[in-house]
Scaffold this active site. Sequence first.
Site, short mmCIF file in Angstrom:
data_model
loop_
_atom_site.label_atom_id
_atom_site.label_comp_id
_atom_site.label_asym_id
_atom_site.label_seq_id
_atom_site.Cartn_x
_atom_site.Cartn_y
_atom_site.Cartn_z
CG ASP A 65 -1.79 1.17 1.38
OD1 ASP A 65 -1.54 2.19 0.71
OD2 ASP A 65 -2.76 1.09 2.16
CB VAL A 66 1.83 3.71 -2.65
CG1 VAL A 66 2.32 2.72 -3.68
CG2 VAL A 66 0.45 4.28 -3.01
CG ASN A 92 0.51 4.28 -12.43
OD1 ASN A 92 0.06 5.05 -13.27
ND2 ASN A 92 -0.13 3.16 -12.08
CE1 TYR A 165 -7.37 10.92 -9.95
CE2 TYR A 165 -7.73 12.85 -11.31
CZ TYR A 165 -7.20 11.59 -11.15
OH TYR A 165 -6.47 11.01 -12.17
CE LYS A 169 -3.76 12.05 -10.32
NZ LYS A 169 -2.71 11.03 -10.37
P1 NAD Z 1 -6.58 2.04 -12.47
O1 NAD Z 1 -7.69 2.11 -11.48
O2 NAD Z 1 -6.66 1.08 -13.59
O3 NAD Z 1 -5.19 1.81 -11.75
C1 NAD Z 1 -4.87 2.35 -10.49
C2 NAD Z 1 -3.82 1.47 -9.86
O4 NAD Z 1 -3.46 2.01 -8.58
C3 NAD Z 1 -4.33 0.06 -9.62
O5 NAD Z 1 -3.33 -0.86 -10.04
C4 NAD Z 1 -4.51 -0.01 -8.11
O6 NAD Z 1 -4.30 -1.29 -7.58
C5 NAD Z 1 -3.42 0.93 -7.66
N1 NAD Z 1 -3.63 1.39 -6.29
C6 NAD Z 1 -4.75 1.94 -5.77
N2 NAD Z 1 -4.56 2.19 -4.45
C7 NAD Z 1 -3.30 1.78 -4.15
C8 NAD Z 1 -2.53 1.76 -2.97
N3 NAD Z 1 -3.01 2.24 -1.81
N4 NAD Z 1 -1.27 1.23 -3.02
C9 NAD Z 1 -0.78 0.74 -4.18
N5 NAD Z 1 -1.46 0.75 -5.33
C10 NAD Z 1 -2.71 1.25 -5.32
O7 NAD Z 1 -6.45 3.52 -13.04
P2 NAD Z 1 -5.42 4.14 -14.10
O8 NAD Z 1 -6.23 4.94 -15.02
O9 NAD Z 1 -4.48 3.13 -14.63
O10 NAD Z 1 -4.65 5.17 -13.16
C11 NAD Z 1 -3.23 5.15 -12.96
C12 NAD Z 1 -2.76 6.56 -12.67
O11 NAD Z 1 -3.00 7.38 -13.82
C13 NAD Z 1 -3.48 7.24 -11.51
O12 NAD Z 1 -2.56 8.02 -10.76
C14 NAD Z 1 -4.49 8.14 -12.20
O13 NAD Z 1 -4.84 9.26 -11.42
C15 NAD Z 1 -3.68 8.54 -13.43
N6 NAD Z 1 -4.49 9.07 -14.53
C16 NAD Z 1 -5.37 8.26 -15.22
C17 NAD Z 1 -6.10 8.81 -16.28
C18 NAD Z 1 -7.05 7.99 -17.12
O14 NAD Z 1 -7.71 8.57 -18.01
N7 NAD Z 1 -7.16 6.71 -16.94
C19 NAD Z 1 -5.96 10.16 -16.61
C20 NAD Z 1 -5.09 10.94 -15.87
C21 NAD Z 1 -4.35 10.39 -14.84
#
Ligand code: NAD
Length: 267
Positions: A65-66, A92, A165, A169
Amino acid sequence: MQNKLTGQTALVTGASSGIGTGVALALARAGAAVAINYHSNSQSADEVVAEITAGGGRAVALQADVGQPEDVARLFEKTRDALGDIDIVIANSGIQRDAAVVDMTIEQWRAVLETNLTGQFLTAQAAIREFLRRGPRPEVSRALGKIICMSSVHEVIPWAGHVNYAATKGGIAMLMRSLAQEVAPHKIRINAIAPGAIRTPINKDAWSTPEALEKLMKLVPYKRIGEAEDIGNAAVWLASDDSDYVVGTTLFVDGGMTLYPGFEDNG
Ligand code: NAD
């Protein structure tokens, strides 16, 4: 882009899903050994490891858990034990707990802050400590180490109904730049990627029906949704010596989402 990262080890947090998986696979294709951090879904993490090893790469799945300092310390220790000295760290992991501000609970606020902002701080801090401990590896990289923070277009675009959120960011932007300024003299390069709309589980409601996708495309001048691979390709470049003079920058990978698309036909 092939083999730009041969001999290097990368750690990707939240790599069991979405963008993290795309980044992990891209880093592995470029030659890096990759630690796949997951929070709760060990099966998905194992599948990513299996895909990398099937392609001839090296990978390991590690739970943490990060938001918890002891977990993050253990994650770095286990990565080193399994794959050797760490060169690249991708902070990430991220979550959303959406609500109108009048309804948002303190639990929703704290959960997002803990994973998205504290999690990135702890990951970057552990990475910096690790790079300084192990010293230079000029045979694989000009930098002492590379860190990439996963931000979002919402580091600049306000987002009603998602204040927790968006606040994280915006915070990541200044966390990244302040850390980059502090450790650049040690030859540690820290940058961020700000994805736009990428097709992952976090935003499924925004792309899983034709109507939702059409609405989403109004926000994207390039008129396609992003894929995790788009972010993976950017991460490989930011982690490689090709970007050796890029320090403290946010790279927007968003199909133009930050170009005020409302002005497209407002002539
Ligand atoms: P996702 O939900 O598919 O992935 C999120 C990941 O974070 C998952 O693997 C989850 O297990 C992990 N996670 C959650 N809580 C955690 C914790 N406490 N400890 C360790 N890991 C944890 O979503 P995604 O879209 O792949 O998002 C990844 C990153 O990209 C995030 O930071 C998100 O804010 C960012 N992001 C995504 C988008 C998009 O359009 N999908 C756009 C901008 C930014």
